[in-house]
Structures are given as C-alpha cells and as structure tokens.
Design an enzyme around this catalytic site. Structure first.
Site, mmCIF file in Angstrom:
data_model
loop_
_atom_site.group_PDB
_atom_site.id
_atom_site.type_symbol
_atom_site.label_atom_id
_atom_site.label_comp_id
_atom_site.label_asym_id
_atom_site.label_seq_id
_atom_site.Cartn_x
_atom_site.Cartn_y
_atom_site.Cartn_z
ATOM 1 N N SER A 137 0.645 -1.496 -0.390
ATOM 2 C CA SER A 137 0.008 0.364 0.253
ATOM 3 C C SER A 137 0.969 1.774 -0.222
ATOM 4 O O SER A 137 1.469 0.968 -0.282
ATOM 5 C CB SER A 137 -0.956 -0.123 1.604
ATOM 6 O OG SER A 137 -2.189 1.497 1.661
ATOM 7 N N ASP A 236 -9.923 -4.074 -6.007
ATOM 8 C CA ASP A 236 -9.302 -2.833 -5.335
ATOM 9 C C ASP A 236 -9.489 -1.478 -6.410
ATOM 10 O O ASP A 236 -9.290 -0.971 -7.640
ATOM 11 C CB ASP A 236 -7.772 -3.033 -5.192
ATOM 12 C CG ASP A 236 -7.007 -1.771 -4.393
ATOM 13 O OD1 ASP A 236 -7.433 -1.031 -3.673
ATOM 14 O OD2 ASP A 236 -5.406 -2.316 -4.055
ATOM 15 N N HIS A 266 -8.586 -4.521 -1.378
ATOM 16 C CA HIS A 266 -6.916 -4.065 -1.105
ATOM 17 C C HIS A 266 -6.942 -4.906 0.678
ATOM 18 O O HIS A 266 -7.074 -5.037 1.214
ATOM 19 C CB HIS A 266 -7.117 -2.821 -0.487
ATOM 20 C CG HIS A 266 -5.888 -1.821 -0.266
ATOM 21 N ND1 HIS A 266 -5.011 -1.339 -0.748
ATOM 22 C CD2 HIS A 266 -5.692 -1.444 1.274
ATOM 23 C CE1 HIS A 266 -3.621 0.074 -0.932
ATOM 24 N NE2 HIS A 266 -4.238 -0.132 0.911
#
Length: 298
Positions: A137, A236, A266
């Site tokens: 991320s 995502d 995600h």
C-alpha cells in the site's frame, strides 16, 4: 469538530484496535524473530535468513497504512517469512508518518537508509551490494519513489523493487478512482473516503501530487529502474493505477513482473483471502530470491 492531532489519534487508535482483532494471514508464522540494530534512522528490525552462511543480500520492507497509520509490527511475521523463503536479510523500517512528517519525509528517510546500507551493510553482516526495497500500500508508493530517487541521485544501485497494491497517482482524488466494478463496492468506497483524508495529511500542498516522488506512476521517464514486481488486486480502487504503472515500466524496458489477484481487495496480503495471500507472499519471496541471490547485475 476535532482538531487534526485529535483526529489522527482517533484514526490510529481505531486502526490498532482493528489490527488486534482481525485474523492474521499465515497465522503459523512466528513473531518477534528479529534483532535490533542501530542505523541512521534509529533502531532497525533486522531478520536474518535461516541456514544461509554467506553474507545475504538485503530487502528493506515498508509497511502500509496510508502514510498516516501502521508500524513495523504489522509486517513482523511476514518479514521472517521473506527472510527465510528468499534467503535474504530483511530490514523492517518503522518510517516516519504524516501529518507530523509530511511528504517527502518518508521518501527521503527510506532513500537515506538505502544509501547508508550500501555503505555500511557489511557492518551488519549483510551484502548491501545486493539491495532491494518494497512495500505494501503506502509502503509500495515509498518503495517506488525511493527507486526513482536513487536513480536521480546516481545510487545506490538496487536489484529489485516490490510494489504491492500501492497508491501510485496521488494527484488523482481517491473518489475519482471509484470506477467500473469498484464503484459501488463498500470496501472501496470506505477506502476512498479515508484515503482522501490521509492524502491531505501526507500532501499539505496538493500540487506536490504531480511530483514523481509522490506519484511514481506519473514519472515522465521510468527507464533504467530496477526489476520490479507489481501486485494489484481485482477489487481494489488502486488496481488501475498499479496496472498502468506495470504497463509503463514494461514499455520503458524495465524487467517487470505483474500479478493481478482475482477476487481480492485492498490489503489482501494481510487480511486474506488466505489462498491468494499465501500465493502473493511466495511470489514476493521468489522474486527476491531471483534478483538478490541468482541474478547478476546488468
């Protein structure tokens, strides 16, 4: 209405509560199997690979959390896995967070660590001529940015980069990324709302979002970057920019491995589904083993 510091505190408190309540992917992995060493940014968590006698190459791991949340502990068990499965040392960096340390503080901290390792790695018993960086991320954004900064500065020479479902185009509002299949997905909608707040804390001057160190996918030129593994998740809202980044890397002649994980959202490498998460961790380990232990520099 809360002030910024109180709002950040509440976000972090809730994030810690959630982290403590969720089921961990690969629960059999051990925790706390690191040693603490001193580096240019204070204490570093160092994981040495089991059964490796020669000086191992080293991978710098950067956790996720939207540039605002998270710490090294969330990635602790996975760093042990990567060290043993890839046969490399892993440094789990607890980088500085926004809003206390806004852009580009964490990028430069990561870059400074990589440069320091290239010079002093032998003091830690690692071979930092074989050096890679990666993250999850926000950590994937920082890893990609650090590779761009290393290219700009003429070093250190990196052997590989891992970019795991990263936000790579911060100049675009998160809600504008709610297109296609993720438009009405509750998880994606919630991530967009939180992401907008976090982006504002990370980038107090939103014009910085156009800079390549904030938005690596928008870099004018990607040629000459190290081999890169890009992982994206089907459900995502950040998938499209990750896919575009992988495509641009390939077009620039960069050795690129790109995997899209179907049915995943995600954070799936940490939150599941288990089968896809395990596959992704093994993919990362195989990539690191290849670039750090079997791939000679060009």
């Amino acid at each position: 209405m809360t002030d910024t510091s109180e709002e950040v505190r509440l976000f972090r408190t809730e994030a810690q509560r959630h982290a403590g309540s969720r089921l961990r992917v690969m629960p059999e992995l051990p925790v706390g199997t690191y040693e603490t060493v001193t580096g240019p940014v204070g204490e570093l968590m160092l994981y040495r690979p089991a059964g490796v006698e020669a000086l191992p190459g080293v991978f710098v791991n950067l956790h996720g959390g939207g540039f605002v949340l998270g710490d090294w502990e969330g990635d602790d068990p996975y760093c042990r896995f990567l060290a043993d499965a890839a046969g490399c040392a892993v440094i789990n960096l607890d980088y500085v967070l926004a809003p206390e340390h806004p852009y580009p503080a964490a990028v430069h901290q990561t870059s400074d660590l990589l440069a320091w390792l290239a010079e002093h790695g032998a003091d830690l018993g690692v071979d930092a001529s074989r050096l890679a960086v990666g993250g999850h991320s926000a950590g994937g954004n920082l890893a990609a940015a650090a590779a761009l900064l290393a290219r700009r500065r003429g070093g250190p020479r990196l052997r590989g980069v891992v970019v795991d479902y990263a936000p790579l185009e911060l100049s675009v509002r998160p809600d504008a990324k709610l297109t296609g299949a993720v438009r009405d997905d509750p998880g994606a909608v919630a991530l967009a709302a939180v992401g907008a707040r976090f982006d504002a804390w990370y980038l107090p001057d939103l014009r910085d979002g156009a800079d390549e160190l904030a938005s690596p996918a928008l870099a004018p030129d990607l040629a000459g970057l190290p081999p890169t593994l890009v992982i994206t998740a089907e459900n995502d809202l950040l998938r499209a920019e990750g896919d575009r980044y992988a495509g641009r890397l390939r077009a620039a002649g960069v050795e690129t491995e790109h995997a899209v994980y179907p049915g995943c959202g995600h954070g799936f490498t940490h939150d599941g589904p288990q089968e896809q998460a395990v596959d992704a961790w093994h993919r990362m380990a195989a990539f690191l083993r290849r670039v750090l232990t079997t791939k000679a520099p060009a």
